[in-house]
Design an enzyme around this catalytic site. Sequence first.
Site, PDB file in Angstrom:
ATOM      1  N   HIS A  83      39.450  41.599  34.512  1.00  0.00           N
ATOM      2  CA  HIS A  83      38.115  41.563  35.134  1.00  0.00           C
ATOM      3  C   HIS A  83      37.358  42.867  34.832  1.00  0.00           C
ATOM      4  CE1 HIS A  83      35.503  40.765  38.870  1.00  0.00           C
ATOM      5  NE2 HIS A  83      35.279  42.041  38.635  1.00  0.00           N
ATOM      6  N   GLU A  84      38.046  44.003  34.972  1.00  0.00           N
ATOM      7  CA  GLU A  84      37.383  45.306  34.740  1.00  0.00           C
ATOM      8  C   GLU A  84      37.060  45.500  33.262  1.00  0.00           C
ATOM      9  OE1 GLU A  84      36.456  46.405  37.348  1.00  0.00           O
ATOM     10  OE2 GLU A  84      37.931  45.706  38.790  1.00  0.00           O
ATOM     11  N   CYS A 121      33.598  40.162  43.122  1.00  0.00           N
ATOM     12  CA  CYS A 121      33.138  41.324  42.357  1.00  0.00           C
ATOM     13  C   CYS A 121      32.164  42.112  43.213  1.00  0.00           C
ATOM     14  CB  CYS A 121      32.458  40.874  41.069  1.00  0.00           C
ATOM     15  SG  CYS A 121      31.892  42.253  40.046  1.00  0.00           S
ATOM     16  N   LEU A 122      32.329  43.422  43.232  1.00  0.00           N
ATOM     17  CA  LEU A 122      31.422  44.267  44.018  1.00  0.00           C
ATOM     18  C   LEU A 122      29.992  44.186  43.489  1.00  0.00           C
ATOM     19  CD1 LEU A 122      33.761  47.370  44.449  1.00  0.00           C
ATOM     20  CD2 LEU A 122      33.216  45.612  46.163  1.00  0.00           C
ATOM     21  N   HIS A 163      33.868  43.955  32.399  1.00  0.00           N
ATOM     22  CA  HIS A 163      32.702  44.779  32.759  1.00  0.00           C
ATOM     23  C   HIS A 163      32.335  45.738  31.625  1.00  0.00           C
ATOM     24  CE1 HIS A 163      31.745  43.752  36.898  1.00  0.00           C
ATOM     25  NE2 HIS A 163      32.980  43.944  37.324  1.00  0.00           N
ATOM     26  N   GLN A 217      29.754  49.507  36.425  1.00  0.00           N
ATOM     27  CA  GLN A 217      29.197  49.101  37.717  1.00  0.00           C
ATOM     28  C   GLN A 217      28.452  50.232  38.423  1.00  0.00           C
ATOM     29  OE1 GLN A 217      33.198  47.289  38.784  1.00  0.00           O
ATOM     30  NE2 GLN A 217      31.833  45.995  39.972  1.00  0.00           N
TER      31      GLN A 217
HETATM   32  O1  GNR Z   1      37.539  44.033  44.747  1.00  0.00           O
HETATM   33  C1  GNR Z   1      37.680  43.207  43.838  1.00  0.00           C
HETATM   34  N1  GNR Z   1      38.517  42.151  44.028  1.00  0.00           N
HETATM   35  C2  GNR Z   1      38.928  41.289  43.024  1.00  0.00           C
HETATM   36  C3  GNR Z   1      39.579  40.128  43.402  1.00  0.00           C
HETATM   37  C4  GNR Z   1      40.033  39.229  42.458  1.00  0.00           C
HETATM   38  C5  GNR Z   1      39.841  39.510  41.120  1.00  0.00           C
HETATM   39  C6  GNR Z   1      39.169  40.654  40.730  1.00  0.00           C
HETATM   40  C7  GNR Z   1      38.729  41.547  41.674  1.00  0.00           C
HETATM   41  S1  GNR Z   1      37.927  43.003  41.188  1.00  0.00           S
HETATM   42  C8  GNR Z   1      36.920  43.337  42.579  1.00  0.00           C
HETATM   43  C9  GNR Z   1      36.231  44.679  42.446  1.00  0.00           C
HETATM   44  C10 GNR Z   1      35.292  44.645  41.265  1.00  0.00           C
HETATM   45  O2  GNR Z   1      34.212  44.109  41.267  1.00  0.00           O
HETATM   46  N2  GNR Z   1      35.702  45.178  40.160  1.00  0.00           N
HETATM   47  O3  GNR Z   1      34.941  45.129  39.060  1.00  0.00           O
HETATM   48 NI    NI Z   2      33.756  43.366  39.217  1.00  0.00          NI
END
Ligand code: GNR
Ligand code: NI
Length: 185
Positions: free
Chosen positions: A133-134, A91-92, A137, A51
Site C-alpha cells: 500500500h505504501e 488510508c489516511l 503511494h 502523503q
Molecule cells: O492506517 C492504515 N491502515 C491500513 C489498513 C489496511 C491496509 C493498509 C493500511 S495503511 C493505512 C495508513 C496509510 O494510509 N498509509 O498510507
Molecule cells: Ni495510504
Amino acid sequence: MARLAILEFPDPRLRTRAAPVAAFDAALERLIGDMFETMYEAPGIGLAATQVNVHQRLIVIDTSELKNDPQVFINPQILARDGLEVTEEGCLSVPQVFEEVERAARVRARAQDRHGVVSERELDGLLAVCLQHEMDHLEGKLFVDYLSSLKRDRIRRRLEKEQRERDGAPRPRSGVPLRVGAKVI
Ligand code: GNR
Ligand code: NI
C-alpha cells in the site's frame, strides 16, 4: 518533532511519483521523526512521504499491537511476490473509507534503513499488505484505484464535499450571475 499535514484524495499532489532518497543526513532524520509522530497521532499503521507532500521514496510502518516496532523503508523494492490475500484497507489520505483490496500475501523486499544500509526481508500478513500500500503511494497510486470508477467517483464526491464544508468555502455557482442594481450577488 512535529505533526505534518496529510494530503487527502483527490489532491493531485498524491499523484506525484517520488524520487529516490539520496542524502542520509540530519534533514532525513528529522523527516522520519515527524512522519512517525504524524502516523502514530493519526493513528495509522503506515505513512508514505508522498502523503505529507514530500516526494521522496521514504515509508514508515508500525503494524505492532503495542505501537513499539517502528520500521523505516527507504528506496524500497519488491524482489518477489507470492500468493494472494484480500484485506480490508483504509488510508489516511482517504478518510473513513474501507474497502477490500487483493495483494500479494508474501513479498521479498529490499530497502535501505535511515543510515543507508541495505537489507532484504521476507514479509507477510499485515506488514506485507501495508508495504505494498505504501509503495503504491510512492508511485502516485491509491487503494481506491483498485475499486470500480463508480465507487471511486462516489468517494471523490463525498470527500470533496467534506473538504469544502471544512474549508467553509462557498459552493461554486452555476448559471447567470444575479444582479441587484450594480451588485452581483
Ligand atoms: O492506517 C492504515 N491502515 C491500513 C489498513 C489496511 C491496509 C493498509 C493500511 S495503511 C493505512 C495508513 C496509510 O494510509 N498509509 O498510507
Ligand atoms: Ni495510504
